[in-house]
Design an enzyme around this catalytic site. Structure first.
Site, PDB file in Angstrom:
ATOM      1  N   HIS A 186     -10.782  -0.780  -5.789  1.00 15.26           N
ATOM      2  CA  HIS A 186     -10.363   0.413  -5.066  1.00 15.26           C
ATOM      3  C   HIS A 186      -9.513   1.345  -5.917  1.00 15.26           C
ATOM      4  O   HIS A 186      -9.711   2.565  -5.903  1.00 15.26           O
ATOM      5  CB  HIS A 186      -9.608   0.012  -3.800  1.00 15.26           C
ATOM      6  CG  HIS A 186      -9.149   1.184  -2.995  1.00 15.26           C
ATOM      7  ND1 HIS A 186     -10.013   2.013  -2.332  1.00 15.26           N
ATOM      8  CD2 HIS A 186      -7.901   1.683  -2.766  1.00 15.26           C
ATOM      9  CE1 HIS A 186      -9.338   2.973  -1.716  1.00 15.26           C
ATOM     10  NE2 HIS A 186      -8.058   2.789  -1.964  1.00 15.26           N
TER      11      HIS A 186
ATOM     12  N   ASP B   3       0.815  -1.209   0.000  1.00 13.59           N
ATOM     13  CA  ASP B   3       0.000   0.000   0.000  1.00 13.59           C
ATOM     14  C   ASP B   3       0.845   1.253   0.000  1.00 13.59           C
ATOM     15  O   ASP B   3       1.663   1.445   0.878  1.00 13.59           O
ATOM     16  CB  ASP B   3      -0.869   0.014   1.250  1.00 13.59           C
ATOM     17  CG  ASP B   3      -2.324  -0.170   0.926  1.00 13.59           C
ATOM     18  OD1 ASP B   3      -2.716   0.120  -0.200  1.00 13.59           O
ATOM     19  OD2 ASP B   3      -3.053  -0.614   1.810  1.00 13.59           O
TER      20      ASP B   3
END
Length: 453
Positions: free
Chosen positions: A361, A263
């Site tokens: 996402h 991430d």
């Protein structure tokens, strides 16, 4: 108020790394002379830290592009950390153009806290508190003991990249007799679908972000500031978080969140066109002059529904995010392309369907899908044991700095909460918005631009 009076205590998303080292010169690119001066002040070169900036940790999703810039400082000499070297000696100067704790590499530990002013404190009481906090913060970030209430817990630890960042909540302005100086960006966030906010764990008149590469150093700093606030402001809520410890990966590498995803790939970066305008405020228009060089911070405590997430097979998890779990590369990218490969939203799989699903996402959170809205995300993971039902009380302490939440966080979160597949695995449980003033002026104190400008 006397010293004795004060001694009575009251009470993932798709983002990326920044290339800012610890010494702060007020510019992105320092001259060799500035670098030498920074090294003299800190004992750690800016160039060394820049060379080790690594990885973003974050979890966004329904969280409003939940993110975290977790920069791994791994370029120090081998064995330095074990010998008590660069990791503990690293120092972030307290003064500069902006408050420390925004552009600097993310530390391994964080203490977040909010305080409410006591009744009748007013502007003079707030000024005194901010002066005390400024004096203590300047000493603590230099690795020196505070002049008051230092219990020597961190006496032998070194600065450990300690930063203390202060923000002002909306209610503070009325209590301090400065309602006419409340910035427009502090309007309450709208209610988002799926919010389950606990007011007792959010908001607050004064916000503190205390980061350090050693947990004891961060806890000690919070304790000192809390004791300095006694009689003036009481602790409202507190949360502790963590990121990857510098050097743990052995090489610069993007961190993973508690969902196991790489991430932090597309966070805005200093040096990019328009970066400062996205993160920092300038005087003019709606923005008050006292906030120039400051920012707005949106805080969200986002619990991850890990039991549900971990029940998904890996390929399903990848489709929810839109990236491969092994290396962070976007779905549809060639093997070996890595996390920084361009995201091709038109790529198709062998069966002709979109490689990146419509509700993935990375697709929903992409700036191109949100009118260019962007934030500098700097979040930390948390794990506070189990809830009564046996599920983990764990997730992300989301922190996002931006020049205006109405044009940054709010439109992005509104879209994520309605169309992001990751939102099914997240719960927003606390929230806060704060105006973050610029750094303390030379010889002055944090917030002086507001109270005396």
């Amino acid at each position: 108020m006397t010293t004795n009076d004060r001694s009575q205590d009251n009470g993932t998303t798709d983002n990326g790394t920044t290339d800012i080292g610890t010494p702060r010169t007020g510019t992105t690119d320092a001259t060799p002379a500035q670098e030498r001066a920074a090294e003299d002040r800190t004992g750690v070169t800016r160039r060394a830290l820049l060379g080790t900036a690594g990885a973003g940790l974050l979890v966004g999703a329904g969280a409003g592009v939940a993110g975290a810039v977790a920069l791994d400082r791994t370029g120090r000499p081998a064995g330095a950390a074990a010998a008590g070297g660069a990791l503990g000696a690293a120092r972030v100067p307290f003064r500069g153009e902006h408050q420390a704790g925004i552009l600097e590499p993310q530390q391994a530990r964080v203490q977040l806290a909010a305080f409410d002013l006591s009744d009748g404190v007013g502007r003079d009481g707030l000024r005194g508190l901010l002066q005390r906090w400024t004096k203590a913060a300047e000493r603590l970030t230099a690795g020196e003991p505070a002049e008051e209430f230092d219990d020597q817990v961190a006496l032998d630890a070194g600065p450990c990249s300690l930063t203390l960042t202060v923000g002002f909540g909306a209610a503070l302005f009325d209590k301090a007799g400065a309602a006419d100086r409340r910035p427009p960006g502090l309007e309450p966030l709208p209610a988002f679908p799926g919010d389950a906010l606990d007011p007792a764990r959010g908001d607050g008149d004064l916000f503190l972000q205390i980061g350090a590469d050693d947990a004891l150093v961060a806890v000690h700093a919070l304790r000192v500031l809390q004791r300095l606030a006694a009689g003036t402001a009481a602790l409202r809520w507190q949360s502790a978080g963590f990121a990857r410890t510098p050097g743990a990966a052995g090489k610069p590498v993007t961190g993973r969140n508690l969902m196991g995803q790489v991430d932090g790939t597309n966070n805005p970066k200093p040096g990019e066109e328009g970066f400062a305008a996205k993160v920092f405020c300038t005087a003019g228009g709606e923005q008050p002059a006292w906030l120039a060089g400051g920012s707005y911070l949106v805080f969200r405590r986002i619990r991850m529904l890990l039991d549900h997430w971990e029940a998904l097979p890996v390929d399903r998890q990848e489709r929810v995010i839109g990236r491969r779990k092994t290396d962070g590369a976007p779905l549809g990218a060639p093997a070996g392309s890595g996390e920084h490969a361009p995201v091709d939203l038109s790529a198709q799989g062998p069966d002709g369907t979109l490689a990146i699903p419509a509700d993935a996402h990375v697709r929903v959170a992409a700036p191109a899908a949100n009118g260019g809205a962007a934030m500098l995300r700097r979040g930390f993971s948390y794990h506070d044991g189990l809830l009564p039902d046996g599920s983990p009380d764990a997730g992300l302490l989301f922190l996002a700095f931006q020049s205006d939440p109405r044009r940054g966080f709010t439109p992005v979160q509104r879209k994520l909460s309605r169309g992001d597949g990751l939102s099914r695995f997240l719960r927003h449980e606390a929230s806060g918005v704060y105006a973050v003033p610029p750094a303390a002026p030379a010889g002055g104190y944090l917030g002086q631009q507001l109270l005396e400008g």
